[in-house]
Design an enzyme around this catalytic site. Structure first.
Site, PDB file in Angstrom:
ATOM      1  N   ASP A 150      43.432 -65.360   3.794  1.00 27.88           N
ATOM      2  CA  ASP A 150      42.992 -64.173   3.060  1.00 27.88           C
ATOM      3  C   ASP A 150      41.669 -64.435   2.337  1.00 27.88           C
ATOM      4  O   ASP A 150      41.417 -63.876   1.280  1.00 27.88           O
ATOM      5  CB  ASP A 150      44.088 -63.771   2.053  1.00 27.88           C
ATOM      6  CG  ASP A 150      43.902 -62.353   1.540  1.00 27.88           C
ATOM      7  OD1 ASP A 150      43.181 -61.580   2.190  1.00 27.88           O
ATOM      8  OD2 ASP A 150      44.467 -62.036   0.474  1.00 27.88           O
ATOM      9  N   CYS A 192      45.971 -45.284  -2.602  1.00 30.87           N
ATOM     10  CA  CYS A 192      47.072 -46.261  -2.581  1.00 30.87           C
ATOM     11  C   CYS A 192      47.258 -46.938  -3.939  1.00 30.87           C
ATOM     12  O   CYS A 192      46.301 -47.421  -4.558  1.00 30.87           O
ATOM     13  CB  CYS A 192      46.764 -47.299  -1.504  1.00 30.87           C
ATOM     14  SG  CYS A 192      47.964 -48.625  -1.413  1.00 30.87           S
ATOM     15  N   ASP A 239      55.458 -51.793  -3.431  1.00 33.02           N
ATOM     16  CA  ASP A 239      56.232 -52.219  -2.254  1.00 33.02           C
ATOM     17  C   ASP A 239      56.989 -51.069  -1.600  1.00 33.02           C
ATOM     18  O   ASP A 239      57.837 -51.293  -0.728  1.00 33.02           O
ATOM     19  CB  ASP A 239      57.250 -53.305  -2.649  1.00 33.02           C
ATOM     20  CG  ASP A 239      56.594 -54.645  -2.915  1.00 33.02           C
ATOM     21  OD1 ASP A 239      55.446 -54.845  -2.483  1.00 33.02           O
ATOM     22  OD2 ASP A 239      57.243 -55.501  -3.550  1.00 33.02           O
ATOM     23  N   CYS A 279      61.667 -50.069   4.796  1.00 31.11           N
ATOM     24  CA  CYS A 279      61.536 -50.357   6.233  1.00 31.11           C
ATOM     25  C   CYS A 279      62.819 -50.997   6.784  1.00 31.11           C
ATOM     26  O   CYS A 279      63.306 -51.993   6.238  1.00 31.11           O
ATOM     27  CB  CYS A 279      60.355 -51.288   6.461  1.00 31.11           C
ATOM     28  SG  CYS A 279      60.155 -51.766   8.182  1.00 31.11           S
TER      29      CYS A 279
HETATM   30  S1  SF4 Z   1      59.913 -49.403  11.158  1.00 27.87           S
HETATM   31 FE1  SF4 Z   1      59.815 -47.430  10.113  1.00 27.87          FE
HETATM   32  S2  SF4 Z   1      59.530 -47.935   7.943  1.00 27.87           S
HETATM   33 FE2  SF4 Z   1      59.062 -49.794   9.111  1.00 27.87          FE
HETATM   34  S3  SF4 Z   1      56.832 -49.707   9.391  1.00 27.87           S
HETATM   35 FE3  SF4 Z   1      57.755 -48.784  11.215  1.00 27.87          FE
HETATM   36  S4  SF4 Z   1      57.816 -46.597  10.766  1.00 27.87           S
HETATM   37 FE4  SF4 Z   1      57.484 -47.656   8.817  1.00 27.87          FE
HETATM   38  S1  SF4 Z   2      53.837 -46.888  -0.497  1.00 27.24           S
HETATM   39 FE1  SF4 Z   2      52.378 -48.283   0.537  1.00 27.24          FE
HETATM   40  S2  SF4 Z   2      50.626 -47.005   1.119  1.00 27.24           S
HETATM   41 FE2  SF4 Z   2      51.837 -45.862  -0.389  1.00 27.24          FE
HETATM   42  S3  SF4 Z   2      50.925 -46.314  -2.375  1.00 27.24           S
HETATM   43 FE3  SF4 Z   2      52.557 -47.810  -2.070  1.00 27.24          FE
HETATM   44  S4  SF4 Z   2      51.536 -49.575  -1.093  1.00 27.24           S
HETATM   45 FE4  SF4 Z   2      50.132 -47.816  -0.908  1.00 27.24          FE
END
Ligand code: SF4
Ligand code: SF4
Length: 321
Positions: free
Chosen positions: A128, A208, A237, A243
């Site tokens: 990074d 964001c 997060d 996810c």
């Molecule tokens: S699996 Fe679903 S929640 Fe995870 S990054 Fe892909 S679209 Fe987004």
């Molecule tokens: S959910 Fe992801 S894209 Fe949306 S504000 Fe939070 S870090 Fe940024």
């Protein structure tokens, strides 16, 4: 003698990395760099001027003669409870020791070992730190895929991984790019409180929370951000915790065994009130060796007061403190 791809991968795993893959240096030619150019042209990088570094679009400008990109990933996830009322929310990546420090040592050791094995080659490590599209390279190297949340998702650990790269002049056998497993899921797009995911895998940093809480250096956060801050003071997060691949990794108990990533006091249990009144001395003491240092004391106070719905007057006071 020049090490093979298999020997380099074996060495990387011995050094403690959880995943390793290799991409050819031309893997992002075409669509890979075109995607970055479109993102920059749309203004989605906000004030992150370093994203415009032309070397980011062509790693041959970073290391002339580069032929392979060795990518590594290290799982950093630790068990987290639900935030208590009034708790300041800090992105998981920042809770433990600064990841630059944790990954740099073994990655530089790997690069050194490659150069010693074949004194005619070059191998340069980045965590990074360089103008490298690290998620795109990790996808090209088969480590995981860039999800609709714009994070690099591994099937084993979800997106809770730090990435590192070694650019090398060695011509190594490359892996295939990782297939994208997002399918029809759109959970992250719905979970983002500020609609910053303007299309799948595309973040407008200007919307964001992660960008504003970490990179924005203005004295106040924009009202549209403050109204939807949900207690976040370092990163956010929300597009990761929803996810299914992260939820599955947690069901599987895929937490990091790296002691450096254990949350450090007091970050896992600090309130917005405490942070709004954080002293510079406390910040110096508590942020030593932590990625939170990037936010600075005034930034943390601003973010906390913003999350508390503080008035402009108290924000100004926070920056005078
Ligand atoms: S699996 Fe679903 S929640 Fe995870 S990054 Fe892909 S679209 Fe987004
Ligand atoms: S959910 Fe992801 S894209 Fe949306 S504000 Fe939070 S870090 Fe940024």
């Amino acid at each position: 003698m020049a090490p093979t791809a298999a020997q380099i991968k074996s060495r990387a795993l011995d050094l403690g990395f959880h995943k390793v893959g290799i991409a050819r240096a031309d893997a992002l030619d075409g669509e890979g760099s075109a995607r970055l150019i479109r993102w920059l042209a749309a203004g989605y990088a906000g004030e992150m001027g370093w994203m415009h570094d032309p070397r980011r679009r062509d790693i041959r400008q970073v290391l002339p003669g580069v032929r392979s990109v060795i990518c590594v990933a290290l799982n950093y996830n630790t068990p987290q409870g639900s935030p208590a009322p009034g708790q300041a929310r800090i992105s998981r990546y920042a809770l433990g020791r600064d990841y630059h420090k944790v990954l740099s040592k073994p990655l530089k050791a790997l690069a050194r070992w490659i150069e010693v094995s074949d004194p005619g080659c070059r191998a340069i490590a980045y965590v990074d730190t360089g103008p490298i599209q690290e998620k795109a390279w990790a996808e090209a190297a088969g480590i995981g895929w860039i999800g609709k949340n714009a994070c690099l998702i591994t099937p084993e650990y979800g997106s809770w991984v730090f990435l590192g790269e070694i650019l090398s002049t060695l011509d190594l056998e490359a892996d295939n790019p990782h297939p994208n497993y997002c399918g029809t899921c759109t959970r992250c797009l719905s979970a983002c409180p500020t609609a910053a995911l303007v299309e799948p895998a595309v973040v407008d940093a200007r919307k964001c929370l992660a960008y504003h809480t970490i990179e924005n250096r203005t004295s106040e956060l924009p009202a549209a951000i403050a109204e939807r801050q949900h207690g976040w003071v370092v990163g956010c997060d929300l597009c990761q915790t929803c996810c299914p691949f992260n939820l599955r990794a947690e069901r599987w108990g895929r937490y990091s065994e790296v002691a450096d990533f254990a949350p450090r006091d007091p970050w896992n249990d600090i309130t917005l009130d405490q942070l709004a009144n954080l002293s510079d001395a406390e910040f110096e003491r508590w942020s030593a060796g932590s990625a939170i240092r990037r936010v600075r004391a005034g930034g943390l106070r601003r973010n906390a007061r913003s999350a508390l719905g503080a008035s402009g007057d108290s924000l100004a006071q926070a920056h005078r403190n």
